[in-house]
Design an enzyme around this catalytic site. Structure first.
Site, PDB file in Angstrom:
ATOM      1  CG  HIS A   1     122.300 -35.526 -42.107  1.00 10.93           C
ATOM      2  ND1 HIS A   1     122.653 -34.655 -42.841  1.00 10.93           N
ATOM      3  CD2 HIS A   1     121.984 -34.996 -40.897  1.00 10.93           C
ATOM      4  CE1 HIS A   1     122.249 -33.351 -42.144  1.00 10.93           C
ATOM      5  NE2 HIS A   1     122.114 -33.747 -41.108  1.00 10.93           N
TER       6      HIS A   1
ATOM      7  CE  LYS B   1     118.866 -33.747 -43.702  1.00  8.43           C
ATOM      8  NZ  LYS B   1     118.532 -34.156 -42.427  1.00  8.43           N
TER       9      LYS B   1
ATOM     10  CG  ASP C   1     103.358 -43.826 -57.224  1.00  5.21           C
ATOM     11  OD1 ASP C   1     103.269 -44.431 -56.114  1.00  5.21           O
ATOM     12  OD2 ASP C   1     102.404 -42.965 -57.589  1.00  5.21           O
TER      13      ASP C   1
ATOM     14  CG  HIS D   1     118.622 -27.596 -41.794  1.00  6.22           C
ATOM     15  ND1 HIS D   1     117.727 -28.468 -42.210  1.00  6.22           N
ATOM     16  CD2 HIS D   1     119.512 -28.175 -40.778  1.00  6.22           C
ATOM     17  CE1 HIS D   1     118.041 -29.818 -41.935  1.00  6.22           C
ATOM     18  NE2 HIS D   1     119.362 -29.406 -40.836  1.00  6.22           N
TER      19      HIS D   1
HETATM   20  C1  NAG Z   1     119.377 -18.781 -45.658  1.00  2.43           C
HETATM   21  O1  NAG Z   1     118.364 -18.594 -45.543  1.00  2.43           O
HETATM   22  C2  NAG Z   1     117.832 -17.742 -46.508  1.00  2.43           C
HETATM   23  C3  NAG Z   1     116.394 -17.654 -46.269  1.00  2.43           C
HETATM   24  O2  NAG Z   1     115.906 -17.638 -44.996  1.00  2.43           O
HETATM   25  C4  NAG Z   1     118.128 -18.171 -47.668  1.00  2.43           C
HETATM   26  O3  NAG Z   1     117.931 -17.098 -48.748  1.00  2.43           O
HETATM   27  C5  NAG Z   1     119.862 -18.531 -47.840  1.00  2.43           C
HETATM   28  O4  NAG Z   1     120.257 -18.899 -48.903  1.00  2.43           O
HETATM   29  C6  NAG Z   1     120.187 -19.246 -46.765  1.00  2.43           C
HETATM   30  N1  NAG Z   1     121.611 -19.264 -46.764  1.00  2.43           N
HETATM   31  C7  NAG Z   1     122.159 -20.085 -46.002  1.00  2.43           C
HETATM   32  C8  NAG Z   1     123.828 -19.829 -46.118  1.00  2.43           C
HETATM   33  O5  NAG Z   1     121.808 -21.088 -45.690  1.00  2.43           O
HETATM   34  C1  NAG Z   2     124.698 -29.925 -39.470  1.00  2.28           C
HETATM   35  O1  NAG Z   2     123.610 -30.097 -39.689  1.00  2.28           O
HETATM   36  C2  NAG Z   2     122.617 -30.855 -38.577  1.00  2.28           C
HETATM   37  C3  NAG Z   2     121.209 -30.934 -39.338  1.00  2.28           C
HETATM   38  O2  NAG Z   2     121.306 -30.601 -40.458  1.00  2.28           O
HETATM   39  C4  NAG Z   2     122.666 -29.781 -37.441  1.00  2.28           C
HETATM   40  O3  NAG Z   2     121.916 -30.600 -36.433  1.00  2.28           O
HETATM   41  C5  NAG Z   2     124.055 -29.748 -37.027  1.00  2.28           C
HETATM   42  O4  NAG Z   2     124.425 -29.337 -35.752  1.00  2.28           O
HETATM   43  C6  NAG Z   2     124.803 -29.055 -38.086  1.00  2.28           C
HETATM   44  N1  NAG Z   2     126.294 -29.481 -37.859  1.00  2.28           N
HETATM   45  C7  NAG Z   2     126.438 -30.713 -38.053  1.00  2.28           C
HETATM   46  C8  NAG Z   2     128.008 -30.741 -37.884  1.00  2.28           C
HETATM   47  O5  NAG Z   2     125.645 -31.675 -38.030  1.00  2.28           O
END
Ligand code: NAG
Ligand code: NAG
Ligand code: NAG
Ligand code: NAG
Ligand code: NAG
Ligand code: NAG
Ligand code: NAG
Ligand code: NAG
Ligand code: NAG
Ligand code: NAG
Ligand code: NAG
Ligand code: NAG
Length: 499
Positions: free
Chosen positions: A207, A209, A214, A421
């Protein structure tokens, strides 16, 4: 880190991992032996011989691995950095179409531009780790103009060979992108590809990324090599430019995947010395990032893929929580205090205990921003509500939970989109950018990496300040809903009732 903290850390880690793991292993051995209970001594001797064979095999295996790696590593890998190197750190973000929070002041640089920058900087080698690749819309059976950026990135990767840039890619078995032909296409264009069977090796997935360019520049973040990461999903990551020491350190993690990406590989008892690191929680790299004195290290999971010297991802998160004195802001896609996929081991409150302890013992303000989309699993709501119940300013306890909901808009036909995400944490002491959801299996079986940056307090424009501003922006945006105010919302697998 004090001795007592270290001890506590070891205990918490060993209860969910080592001891359970050990008892699992010894149970299995016992079962095998009790089958041949009549020849009990025979069983013991058998085990002894078996162990000896295993040890010899391991040593042979390690030697082969070392030899296989050395041509790669010894010539170019591990020289210390040029002390005059001017490293810079860049926060990068992407937003779903129509949800561009950049309009509001603080924001990172654009993820797509960051990737293009890395591609243009490359002169020798790019190594990429990604769960899967899916850079065009046909991969998921839709027609969308929103994949233009994804296609452009794929074209640039195809062209790298003609620029004499060698490219290596690792991705996961199992994978999400069963229809995608990206990796086959890239192979035809000279890209070396290995798929690492984490399903077999750790019962997890790859998982992680990240990109290494270089042996000098790197990217770590939440985005997969997926066109949706560029236009349909909220992602967050970090770019380190001119940062060879860290790039070379991350390369070691890449090499461990590369090594395990051959047929019938098995995890070595001890990882080769070339993959050991001298940069970890105890000894972070002291370096200047964009002009700010910083202490930095890279973490990894699962433990089975960490040489002794590599700080585990979970361990770094726990000590960040313990080290915070005034605030802890966490943004994760998914939170779950148990194993999500192999739910055999029950409740796993390690992270939430640490958060509650910070809130109660040290009066730290805790904010947890969790994503919610149509694919979200509603079974997490009771746990989130139980954390949010500790929002009691009059008792001087401040834990608050909000849900980030990105409106589905006109994109409802594209699966796994319109979701947050990102996975990051910022405290008064440090910034952490990771790739793992916060549930037990992510730290235990799934390959992920994290970057920990602590910087001198009160430095204006530090990375930590920037990440803090981004969290603040997200937390107070229209897309962030206090848990207690959620109404039935079909853009989110919302709890069917509130208490
Ligand atoms: C969710 O996405 C927003 C922007 O789209 C970002 O500002 C925020 O930090 C994110 N929060 C989480 C919980 O991922
Ligand atoms: C957490 O992240 C993955 C991808 O980042 C997503 O597909 C998934 O549904 C989320 N939950 C888990 C436990 O993977
Ligand atoms: C971690 O994985 C091991 C097996 O690899 C298992 O025995 C242990 O129970 C797991 N721990 C948790 C908390 O899931
Ligand atoms: C590493 O150091 C050795 C000895 O100082 C040198 O010969 C070699 O060229 C260096 N490699 C790189 C990539 O800088
Ligand atoms: C979908 O919404 C986005 C953002 O709001 C907009 O740019 C795009 O034109 C819309 N597409 C269609 C087909 O309506
Ligand atoms: C693969 O493609 C088919 C047909 O285009 C589509 O129905 C299916 O959902 C796709 N599978 C995945 C995993 O995207
Ligand atoms: C996408 O467009 C192509 C060409 O216009 C068409 O053949 C195909 O059926 C469309 N696919 C979907 C899922 O709409
Ligand atoms: C790539 O390498 C070959 C052989 O060394 C050389 O002839 C060619 O000019 C190089 N191409 C580029 C774009 O550097
Ligand atoms: C990296 O550092 C060199 C000088 O050592 C500088 O010329 C170059 O612009 C820097 N590159 C980036 C991407 O910051
Ligand atoms: C695959 O690996 C296992 C364990 O390392 C070994 O016992 C087995 O013989 C290997 N299989 C083949 C076909 O090489
Ligand atoms: C880290 O580097 C800075 C600047 O070079 C120096 O002032 C500081 O003393 C160093 N700190 C440690 C712990 O080595
Ligand atoms: C931008 O900020 C304004 C005022 O602070 C706020 O009302 C608005 O909701 C914010 N927009 C987004 C997209 O977060």
């Amino acid at each position: 880190m004090s001795e007592s903290t270290r001890l506590r850390d070891a205990q918490e880690l060993s209860s969910p991992y080592n001891s359970l793991h050990d008892s699992y292993v010894s149970n299995k051995t016992n079962q095998k032996c009790s089958v041949s209970a009549l020849v009990a001594t025979g069983c013991l001797i058998g085990v002894g011989i078996l162990l000896a064979i295993v040890v010899i095999e391991k040593i042979k295996h390690e030697k082969e691995i070392n030899e296989a790696l050395n041509p790669h590593l010894s010539s170019t890998c591990c020289n210390d950095t040029d002390p005059n190197e001017q490293s810079s750190v860049v926060l990068v973000e992407s937003f779903p179409e129509g949800v561009d929070l950049r309009r509001n002041s603080s924001a990172g640089s654009d993820l797509y531009e960051a990737w293009r920058t890395l591609l243009s900087l490359a002169t020798e080698q790019i190594d990429v780790a990604s769960f899967y690749w899916s850079l065009t819309d046909q991969d998921i059976g839709v027609n969308s103009t929103a994949d233009t950026h994804g296609r452009a990135i794929l074209e640039e990767f195809k062209a790298l060979a003609s620029r004499n840039v060698s490219v290596r890619v690792v991705s996961s078995i199992p994978t999400l992108a069963r229809n995608s032909t990206d990796l086959e296409v890239l192979q035809k264009h000279g890209v070396q590809v290995r798929r690492v069977d984490f399903g077999r090796l750790t019962k997890g997935i790859l998982h992680s990324k990240f990109w290494i360019v270089d042996r000098r520049h790197l990217y770590i973040g939440s985005a997969n090599m997926d066109w949706r990461a560029l236009t349909q999903v909220r992602e967050l990551g970090v770019l380190l430019l001119n940062s060879s020491t860290l790039a070379v350190d991350l390369q070691k993690i890449f090499e461990s995947y590369w090594m395990m990406g051959v047929w019938n590989s098995s995890i070595p008892q001890r990882w080769p010395d070339t993959l050991q690191t001298h940069i970890n929680e105890e000894q972070p790299l002291n370096t200047s990032l964009s002009g700010v004195n910083s202490r930095v290290y890279i973490t990894a999971s699962p433990p089975a893929f960490c040489p002794d010297s590599r700080t585990h991802d979970l361990s770094a998160i726990l000590s960040a929580i313990r080290g915070a004195q005034s605030f802890i802001h966490v943004s994760v896609m998914e939170y779950y205090p148990a194993s999500k996929y192999f739910n055999l081991h029950g409740f796993w409150p390690v992270l939430e205990d640490a958060l509650k302890r910070a809130a109660f013992d040290r009066r730290v303000f805790v904010r947890l921003l969790v994503s919610c989309g149509r694919e979200s699993d509603p079974s997490v709501w009771p746990f989130l509500r139980s954390l949010d119940a500790l929002h009691s300013p009059s008792d001087n306890i401040n834990i608050a939970v909000r849900v980030f909901i990105i409106p589905a808009g006109n994109q409802t036909r594209i699966p796994y989109t319109r979701i947050n995400h990102s996975k990051y944490m910022v405290t008064d002491k440090l910034a952490y950018i990771g790739t793992s959801n916060w549930s037990a299996d992510y730290f235990n079986t799934t390959a992920g990496v994290g970057l920990v940056v602590s910087q001198d307090a009160l430095q204006k424009n530090s990375f930590q300040q920037q990440l803090r501003a981004v969290f603040q922006r997200d937390w107070s945006s229209e897309f962030s809903i206090p848990l207690s105010e959620l109404q039935n919302n079909h853009d989110c697998a919302f709890p069917t009732h509130t208490p």
